[in-house]
Write a protein that holds these residues in place. Structure first.
Motif, PDB file in Angstrom:
ATOM      1  N   ARG A  94       0.833  -1.196   0.000  1.00  0.00           N
ATOM      2  CA  ARG A  94       0.000   0.000   0.000  1.00  0.00           C
ATOM      3  C   ARG A  94       0.873   1.255   0.000  1.00  0.00           C
ATOM      4  N   GLU A  95       0.316   2.305  -0.542  1.00  0.00           N
ATOM      5  CA  GLU A  95       1.033   3.569  -0.569  1.00  0.00           C
ATOM      6  C   GLU A  95       1.375   4.008   0.860  1.00  0.00           C
ATOM      7  N   GLY A  96       2.629   4.387   1.067  1.00  0.00           N
ATOM      8  CA  GLY A  96       3.073   4.844   2.373  1.00  0.00           C
ATOM      9  C   GLY A  96       3.592   3.758   3.285  1.00  0.00           C
ATOM     10  N   ASP A  97       3.523   2.489   2.859  1.00  0.00           N
ATOM     11  CA  ASP A  97       4.074   1.410   3.679  1.00  0.00           C
ATOM     12  C   ASP A  97       5.567   1.637   3.915  1.00  0.00           C
ATOM     13  N   ARG A  98       6.004   1.378   5.143  1.00  0.00           N
ATOM     14  CA  ARG A  98       7.415   1.483   5.491  1.00  0.00           C
ATOM     15  C   ARG A  98       7.866   0.158   6.078  1.00  0.00           C
ATOM     16  N   PHE A  99       8.936  -0.375   5.525  1.00  0.00           N
ATOM     17  CA  PHE A  99       9.479  -1.658   5.955  1.00  0.00           C
ATOM     18  C   PHE A  99      10.818  -1.449   6.653  1.00  0.00           C
ATOM     19  N   LEU A 100      11.086  -2.297   7.630  1.00  0.00           N
ATOM     20  CA  LEU A 100      12.389  -2.324   8.299  1.00  0.00           C
ATOM     21  C   LEU A 100      12.896  -3.747   8.316  1.00  0.00           C
ATOM     22  N   LEU A 101      14.102  -3.941   7.816  1.00  0.00           N
ATOM     23  CA  LEU A 101      14.836  -5.188   7.981  1.00  0.00           C
ATOM     24  C   LEU A 101      15.967  -4.907   8.963  1.00  0.00           C
ATOM     25  N   CYS A 102      16.177  -5.796   9.934  1.00  0.00           N
ATOM     26  CA  CYS A 102      17.195  -5.496  10.951  1.00  0.00           C
ATOM     27  C   CYS A 102      17.766  -6.761  11.562  1.00  0.00           C
ATOM     28  N   SER A 103      18.978  -6.629  12.096  1.00  0.00           N
ATOM     29  CA  SER A 103      19.600  -7.702  12.869  1.00  0.00           C
ATOM     30  C   SER A 103      19.107  -7.617  14.315  1.00  0.00           C
ATOM     31  N   ASP A 104      19.373  -8.672  15.090  1.00  0.00           N
ATOM     32  CA  ASP A 104      18.838  -8.718  16.448  1.00  0.00           C
ATOM     33  C   ASP A 104      19.447  -7.658  17.350  1.00  0.00           C
TER      34      ASP A 104
END
Length: 243
Positions: free
Chosen positions: A183-193
């Motif tokens: 969806r428009e405006g979705d923000r994703f974060l990928l991260c280590s522990d």
């Protein structure tokens, strides 16, 4: 056709305690691929494992169509696993060359997230933070079995013990998968522990919602509270535009 315009940022740091950084990240917006890997197996070996994993994904062809990207990603993970397992077995004595992986694919109106280990993916949508991944860890297994609570899991002495990783065993690990509509405006974060063990979900959501370099803000916040592990963040914001 609606296709996402992607804005991304990435940052990584060895943390306040560790002498080396065994994390690695990859951003390939031209094919909608983003990834984070957290190496295991000793200082140099962990860094090598994470780098080997992401170098293989970095070699995926741009010409591959959207339908082939997820199978190609899985094939790349299998190849990296084979290389790491064989390299570890060839050492004397045999060594562990292993890494976690969390990867995100974005195309058109859809996203796919795949992972092995305890690196995580989050989605911030309409002001609410959703966790897309479930850790492959001893502690998560105890939570799922009802033996401990989520609060107890945060303080568990075996919190860093993972149960699935690329390169850790002879057989390539299964990748779990989460699919959804973009969806428009979705923000994703990928991260280590190292990131999510340092910051609350409220703190993560607040910085992920900021304009500018969200990844740097997240890593800086983790360092400010004395992150004891390597810290890596890749933030991706999707804006739908009409083509």
């Amino acid at each position: 056709m609606i296709r996402p315009m992607l804005h991304h940022s990435a940052a990584s740091h060895r943390g306040a305690v560790r002498g080396t950084n065994q994390d690695a990240w990859l951003c390939r917006p031209e094919i909608g691929l983003f990834a984070v890997a957290d190496g295991a197996g000793g200082h140099q070996d962990g860094a090598l494992a994470a780098r080997t994993m992401l170098e293989r994904l970095d070699a995926l062809p741009v010409a591959c169509g959207p339908a082939g990207r997820l199978p190609d990603l899985r094939s790349g993970v299998s190849e990296a696993h084979r290389r790491l397992w064989q390299a570890g077995r060839a050492r004397r004595p045999p060594a562990l060359l292993a890494t976690t992986l969390v990867a995100l694919l974005l195309h058109d109106r859809h996203f796919a997230c795949v992972w092995a280990g305890d690196s995580r993916a989050y989605l911030l949508r309409d002001g609410r933070l959703h966790r897309l991944t479930s850790d492959h860890s001893l502690v998560q297994a105890l939570v799922d079995a009802g033996d401990i609570t989520e609060a107890e899991a945060e303080r568990h002495p075996q919190g860093h013990v993972i149960t699935r990783a690329i390169g850790a065993e002879a057989e390539a690990p299964a990748l779990d998968k989460a699919l959804g509509e973009l969806r428009e405006g979705d923000r994703f974060l990928l991260c280590s522990d190292g990131l999510y063990r340092s910051l609350s979900e409220a703190a993560i959501a607040g910085r992920l919602a900021c304009d500018g370099d969200c990844a740097a803000l997240l890593v800086e916040a983790a360092l400010a509270v004395g992150a004891r592990d390597n810290v890596t963040a890749v933030a991706v914001c999707a804006t739908a535009v009409e083509e």
